[in-house]
Design a protein around this motif. Structure first.
Motif, mmCIF file in Angstrom:
data_model
loop_
_atom_site.group_PDB
_atom_site.id
_atom_site.type_symbol
_atom_site.label_atom_id
_atom_site.label_comp_id
_atom_site.label_asym_id
_atom_site.label_seq_id
_atom_site.Cartn_x
_atom_site.Cartn_y
_atom_site.Cartn_z
ATOM 1 N N TYR A 678 0.870 -1.183 0.000
ATOM 2 C CA TYR A 678 0.000 0.000 0.000
ATOM 3 C C TYR A 678 0.900 1.224 0.000
ATOM 4 C CZ TYR A 678 -4.017 2.954 1.097
ATOM 5 O OH TYR A 678 -5.015 3.903 1.048
ATOM 6 N N PHE A 679 1.017 1.862 -1.180
ATOM 7 C CA PHE A 679 1.906 3.022 -1.305
ATOM 8 C C PHE A 679 1.580 3.740 -2.607
ATOM 9 C CE2 PHE A 679 3.880 -0.184 -3.824
ATOM 10 C CZ PHE A 679 4.668 0.447 -4.769
ATOM 11 N N GLY A 680 2.261 4.845 -2.855
ATOM 12 C CA GLY A 680 2.062 5.592 -4.085
ATOM 13 C C GLY A 680 3.022 5.144 -5.160
ATOM 14 N N ASN A 681 2.483 4.721 -6.325
ATOM 15 C CA ASN A 681 3.344 4.271 -7.415
ATOM 16 C C ASN A 681 2.863 4.791 -8.772
ATOM 17 O OD1 ASN A 681 5.654 2.833 -8.240
ATOM 18 N ND2 ASN A 681 4.392 1.122 -8.968
ATOM 19 N N GLU A 682 1.980 5.798 -8.764
ATOM 20 C CA GLU A 682 1.440 6.320 -10.019
ATOM 21 C C GLU A 682 1.562 7.847 -10.010
ATOM 22 O OE1 GLU A 682 -2.310 4.435 -11.210
ATOM 23 O OE2 GLU A 682 -1.974 2.948 -9.627
ATOM 24 N N PRO A 683 2.574 8.381 -10.695
ATOM 25 C CA PRO A 683 2.807 9.834 -10.650
ATOM 26 C C PRO A 683 1.655 10.648 -11.233
ATOM 27 C CG PRO A 683 4.164 8.793 -12.343
ATOM 28 C CD PRO A 683 3.566 7.688 -11.536
ATOM 29 N N ASN A 684 0.873 10.087 -12.137
ATOM 30 C CA ASN A 684 -0.254 10.838 -12.703
ATOM 31 C C ASN A 684 -1.327 11.122 -11.659
ATOM 32 O OD1 ASN A 684 -0.521 7.886 -13.010
ATOM 33 N ND2 ASN A 684 -2.593 8.371 -13.702
ATOM 34 N N ASP A 685 -1.369 10.334 -10.580
ATOM 35 C CA ASP A 685 -2.296 10.566 -9.472
ATOM 36 C C ASP A 685 -1.624 11.271 -8.306
ATOM 37 O OD1 ASP A 685 -4.465 9.460 -10.751
ATOM 38 O OD2 ASP A 685 -4.151 7.451 -9.950
ATOM 39 N N GLY A 686 -0.495 11.881 -8.568
ATOM 40 C CA GLY A 686 0.212 12.573 -7.494
ATOM 41 C C GLY A 686 0.772 11.629 -6.454
ATOM 42 N N TRP A 687 1.144 10.406 -6.889
ATOM 43 C CA TRP A 687 1.691 9.383 -5.991
ATOM 44 C C TRP A 687 0.724 9.046 -4.858
ATOM 45 C CZ3 TRP A 687 5.982 7.197 -7.965
ATOM 46 C CH2 TRP A 687 6.741 7.945 -8.843
ATOM 47 N N ALA A 688 -0.571 9.046 -5.153
ATOM 48 C CA ALA A 688 -1.570 8.707 -4.135
ATOM 49 C C ALA A 688 -1.411 7.251 -3.704
ATOM 50 C CB ALA A 688 -2.979 8.945 -4.679
ATOM 51 N N GLU A 689 -1.554 6.990 -2.422
ATOM 52 C CA GLU A 689 -1.393 5.638 -1.902
ATOM 53 C C GLU A 689 -2.548 4.746 -2.357
ATOM 54 O OE1 GLU A 689 -0.917 6.033 2.302
ATOM 55 O OE2 GLU A 689 1.239 6.384 2.132
ATOM 56 N N LYS A 690 -2.209 3.506 -2.665
ATOM 57 C CA LYS A 690 -3.184 2.562 -3.205
ATOM 58 C C LYS A 690 -2.710 1.151 -2.892
ATOM 59 C CE LYS A 690 -4.704 0.932 -7.796
ATOM 60 N NZ LYS A 690 -4.602 1.186 -9.260
ATOM 61 N N LEU A 691 -3.638 0.201 -2.812
ATOM 62 C CA LEU A 691 -3.301 -1.191 -2.548
ATOM 63 C C LEU A 691 -2.962 -1.917 -3.850
ATOM 64 C CD1 LEU A 691 -3.134 -3.705 -0.709
ATOM 65 C CD2 LEU A 691 -5.595 -4.045 -1.121
ATOM 66 N N TYR A 692 -1.812 -2.596 -3.856
ATOM 67 C CA TYR A 692 -1.410 -3.452 -4.968
ATOM 68 C C TYR A 692 -1.242 -4.872 -4.429
ATOM 69 C CZ TYR A 692 -0.294 1.073 -7.022
ATOM 70 O OH TYR A 692 -0.353 2.366 -7.490
ATOM 71 N N VAL A 693 -1.799 -5.853 -5.158
ATOM 72 C CA VAL A 693 -1.866 -7.223 -4.652
ATOM 73 C C VAL A 693 -1.185 -8.179 -5.618
ATOM 74 C CG1 VAL A 693 -3.393 -9.108 -3.927
ATOM 75 C CG2 VAL A 693 -4.023 -6.738 -3.435
ATOM 76 N N ARG A 694 -0.412 -9.092 -5.068
ATOM 77 C CA ARG A 694 0.123 -10.216 -5.840
ATOM 78 C C ARG A 694 -0.728 -11.444 -5.494
ATOM 79 N NH1 ARG A 694 4.699 -14.637 -5.290
ATOM 80 N NH2 ARG A 694 3.741 -15.978 -6.832
ATOM 81 N N TYR A 695 -1.169 -12.175 -6.542
ATOM 82 C CA TYR A 695 -2.077 -13.299 -6.355
ATOM 83 C C TYR A 695 -1.346 -14.630 -6.478
ATOM 84 C CZ TYR A 695 -5.695 -9.774 -6.844
ATOM 85 O OH TYR A 695 -6.484 -8.668 -6.657
ATOM 86 N N GLY A 696 -1.902 -15.647 -5.796
ATOM 87 C CA GLY A 696 -1.388 -17.006 -5.894
ATOM 88 C C GLY A 696 -1.775 -17.662 -7.201
ATOM 89 N N ASP A 697 -1.332 -18.903 -7.371
ATOM 90 C CA ASP A 697 -1.515 -19.595 -8.644
ATOM 91 C C ASP A 697 -2.989 -19.879 -8.928
ATOM 92 O OD1 ASP A 697 1.189 -19.554 -8.804
ATOM 93 O OD2 ASP A 697 1.487 -21.684 -8.373
ATOM 94 N N PRO A 698 -3.434 -19.713 -10.187
ATOM 95 C CA PRO A 698 -4.821 -19.999 -10.555
ATOM 96 C C PRO A 698 -5.018 -21.502 -10.779
ATOM 97 C CG PRO A 698 -3.633 -19.228 -12.469
ATOM 98 C CD PRO A 698 -2.661 -19.184 -11.321
ATOM 99 N N ARG A 699 -6.170 -21.851 -11.346
ATOM 100 C CA ARG A 699 -6.490 -23.258 -11.613
ATOM 101 C C ARG A 699 -5.509 -23.862 -12.612
ATOM 102 N NH1 ARG A 699 -12.297 -23.548 -12.864
ATOM 103 N NH2 ARG A 699 -11.693 -22.385 -14.728
ATOM 104 N N GLN A 700 -5.182 -25.140 -12.367
ATOM 105 C CA GLN A 700 -4.285 -25.857 -13.272
ATOM 106 C C GLN A 700 -4.636 -27.340 -13.272
ATOM 107 O OE1 GLN A 700 -0.225 -26.380 -12.075
ATOM 108 N NE2 GLN A 700 0.564 -26.445 -14.152
ATOM 109 N N PHE A 701 -4.634 -27.951 -14.461
ATOM 110 C CA PHE A 701 -4.824 -29.386 -14.618
ATOM 111 C C PHE A 701 -3.557 -29.983 -15.218
ATOM 112 C CE2 PHE A 701 -9.223 -27.847 -14.757
ATOM 113 C CZ PHE A 701 -9.818 -28.696 -13.830
#
Length: 710
Positions: A678-701
């Protein structure tokens, strides 16, 4: 969740029709190799059959089976673990200082546990709570121990091939037997290569392999048995994980990225261990363990999480010297972060233990004394680039030497089994970097345990345990003025109080292990970060001490051999982990009061419910559910994951020397977060803080074919 708890309770209460008792599991990470049913501590042991039934290739696939074990998904494979809410979430800079020990065949890989293939593994052990007597400072929260299969006297060999979605191809082979005619020298060799694309599609580069996994593991063992009283085990490990790292997106869309400079997350480890067991006499046994590991790691990522064309199409605000917006212009944002490390670890342990004739106090007490030494050296090379220019460069060297004396007494007093252990450890470390900072802290720490257990009735054993764990203090580098006074942090102490009941019901058809625990953490070390307001691409990463925190809960696992063909199992972990007092420093010099808040990566519940059926005609099936409650992603913000349940299945046919399986993981295609920033990583929004999520593995056969040359 309620239905799952009810199901677990029913398993322990229903009548059974077992035709054979379940296998006895031995905890090899313990000093004396006690059986799991007699160990006076909370532990999970998964043997080769259990791991094979659920069909995973890597330790990551078995994590959900273990109560109150979580991980932080900031790398291509799990490296940072939390046991009962205690453990690291990342290590971008600073000295290695693990709370969770990670050992593979007596080779210490704590903090770099990516080299954890399950192929040809004998068993997986997780010991929860501080292991102060046995492992010291690197096992404050507990220990993860992986043991591969030992050499065999009779020749055996086999191969296994898996293919699956995500362009997966996994090939492994092993061979074992005697190297001489009299069986004094035995060998075993196992090799596996695992490749897949990594579930990500990079739309900007039009590639589906920017997050690929290319992992090779080689294990070789020699066992020398010259006499009945001496045994030498030599193990070699080579692991080469040449993985990509492209998992973060600006819009959290999960599996479609747009970076122009995909990262890497690689680890190459060469290690060896030599374990000598010598019955010096009927009174004394000698054990000596020597280990060495050389690892080269690289973790790099595209920090702007997109590409120059994307940013150029957006307008960014223009500021004057007082940070007032005075206009706009096309965005220019390009950031790349890269850290390479070289780590060498060597350790030596020598211990003497009583034999049958060496017991003291009228033959009621076994004794053990030993000495331990380890030395870790790590060289780090960090560099980053911002908008085409050099940004941060830091070369650092760190070394630490640990020397410990330890002892343990195990006594039988009537119906009671008593154990007492103590470890005193001296740690000396040294750090220096090319920015001119240097530290050389030294400290003496101690830990240990007291436990008592007794049989309550046939098949039931209760225990009580008090353990003291410790973790060395350390230092922070490159801090801003707002963090003045945070340069050093103190060592942490953890007291663990535990009650347990281990039971065998219905002639061993049902096995259950229950543990209730309370953990009192003093001077808890907390990882925190501040975004640099003047250079928002940078962060100040540091560790400080909370006043105190408490973790309490329970662990339960149940195995029911309902019939000769059907096994049903379940696990449950309940956890409440929260700060008693903690003030988090903020960038403006203020503090956020986190007293009473739950710790990061500490879900309130985790559970598994599964079953395996083996028909007499060779058909096999396994179905399991794994649930995890929501948890805070970090101690530096209040963003949380969502609770999730993963459903996995495996169906196949097993003949005498071959087997074919169809398997599926995450059958409901659950999208679940394993790491969040949760931090600012988009300069076009003035580095406004936002949540960024990394997801686990999806379905696999996929399909797996195994052939054993018997």
């Amino acid at each position: 969740m309620r239905r799952s708890l009810l199901s677990l309770a029913m398993l322990a209460a229903l009548p059974v029709a077992a035709e054979e008792a379940m296998e006895t599991l031995t905890v090899v990470a313990d000093f004396r190799g006690q059986s799991l049913a007699e160990l006076p501590a909370s532990a999970t042991v998964l043997d080769a059959q259990q791991l094979e039934d659920e069909g995973g290739e890597h330790f990551e696939d078995a994590l959900h089976r273990i109560p109150n074990l979580n991980w932080s998904g900031g790398s291509s494979r799990p490296r940072y673990f939390q046991i009962r809410g205690v453990g690291e979430q990342e290590e971008y800079q600073g000295a290695p200082n693990s709370s969770v020990g990670f050992i593979v065949d007596d080779i210490d890989l704590s903090g770099i546990g990516m080299a954890a293939s399950l192929f040809d593994l004998s068993q997986l052990e997780v010991l929860r709570g501080p292991q102060g007597t046995r492992y010291g400072a690197n096992a404050l929260a507990g220990l993860i121990y992986l043991k591969s299969n030992d050499p065999t006297e009779l020749f055996e060999a086999g191969t296994e091939i898996s293919v699956g979605e995500d362009n997966q191809l996994t090939v492994g082979a092993y061979a074992s037997g005697a190297a001489d005619d009299n069986g004094e020298l035995l060998y075993r060799v196992a090799v596996q290569n695992h490749q897949q694309d990594g579930y990500r599609y990079n739309a900007y580069l039009d590639r589906d392999d920017t997050n690929a996994r290319d992992e090779t593991t080689v294990r070789a063992k020699l066992r020398w048995l010259p006499t009945d009283t001496f045994q030498a085990d030599l193990t070699f490990l080579h692991a080469n994980l040449d993985n990509g790292y492209d998992v973060w997106t600006l819009d959290n869309n999960g599996f479609t990225t747009s970076t122009d400079e995909p990262g890497v997350d690689s680890q190459r480890t060469n290690g060896a261990s030599l374990k000598l067991n010598w019955a010096v006499s009927e009174a004394v046994n000698l054990t000596a363990i020597t280990s060495y590991a050389n690892s080269r790691t690289q973790h790099a990522y595209d920090g702007d999480w997109s590409n120059s064309d994307y940013w150029a199409g957006l307008d960014c605000p223009v500021y004057d010297e007082n940070w007032n917006v005075v206009g706009s212009e096309p965005c220019v944002y390009d950031y790349y972060w890269d850290k390479s490390a070289k780590r060498d670890t060597i350790s030596q342990e020598v211990r003497f233990a009583s034999g049958e004739a060496g017991r003291i106090f009228a033959g009621t007490t076994d004794w053990l004394v030993g000495v331990y030494y380890s030395r870790l050296k790590e060289h780090n090379d960090l560099e980053s680039y911002y908008n085409g220019f050099p940004d941060q460069f830091l070369i650092s060297d760190y070394k630490a030497a640990n020397t410990a004396l330890f002892g343990q007494l195990d006594s039988t007093l009537g119906a009671w089994e008593l154990s007492a252990g103590l470890r005193v450890e001296y740690r000396q470390s040294d750090y220096a970097d090319d920015a001119g900072e240097s530290f050389d802290p030294k400290e003496t720490m101690w830990g240990g345990h007291l436990s008592a257990s007794r049989a309550l009735a046939e098949g039931h054993r209760a225990y009580v345990r008090l353990a003291r764990g410790y973790k060395a203090g350390g230092f922070n580098m490159g801090l801003p003025p707002v963090l003045e006074g945070q340069t050093e942090f103190e060592s942490e102490t953890l007291y663990n109080y535990e009650l347990g009941l281990k039971s065998r019901w219905f002639d061993g058809a049902v096995n259950s292990n229950l543990a209730l625990f309370y953990m009192d953490r003093q001077n808890q070390q907390v990882e925190a970060s501040l975004q640099d307001p003047d250079n928002p691409q940078r962060f100040f990463l540091y560790t400080n001490n909370a006043g105190a925190s408490e973790n309490y809960g329970l662990e339960l696992d149940v195995n029911w051999q309902a019939t000769r063909q059907l096994e049903i199992y379940g696990t449950l972990g309940l956890l409440k982990a929260r700060y008693n007092t903690y003030l988090l420093p903020e960038a403006d010099g203020s503090f956020t009061d986190l007293s009473g808040r739950e710790l990061a990566h500490a879900p309130n519940y985790q559970y598994t419910l599964g079953g395996t059926y083996r028909a007499d005609n060779g058909w096999f099936t396994n179905l399991n559910l794994n649930g995890v409650d929501a948890f805070y992603y970090s101690d530096s913000h209040d963003a949380r994951s969502e609770a999730y349940t993963l459903v996995n299945a495996k169906l196949g046919y097993e003949a005498q020397n071959w087997a074919l399986y169809l398997w599926g993981r995450n059958l409901t295609d659950e999208q679940y977060g394993v790491r969040g920033f949760y931090f600012g990583n988009e300069p076009n929004d003035g580095w406004a803080e936002k949540l960024y999520v990394r997801y686990g593995d999806p379905r696999q056969f996929g399909l797996t074919f195994r052939y054993d040359y018997l």
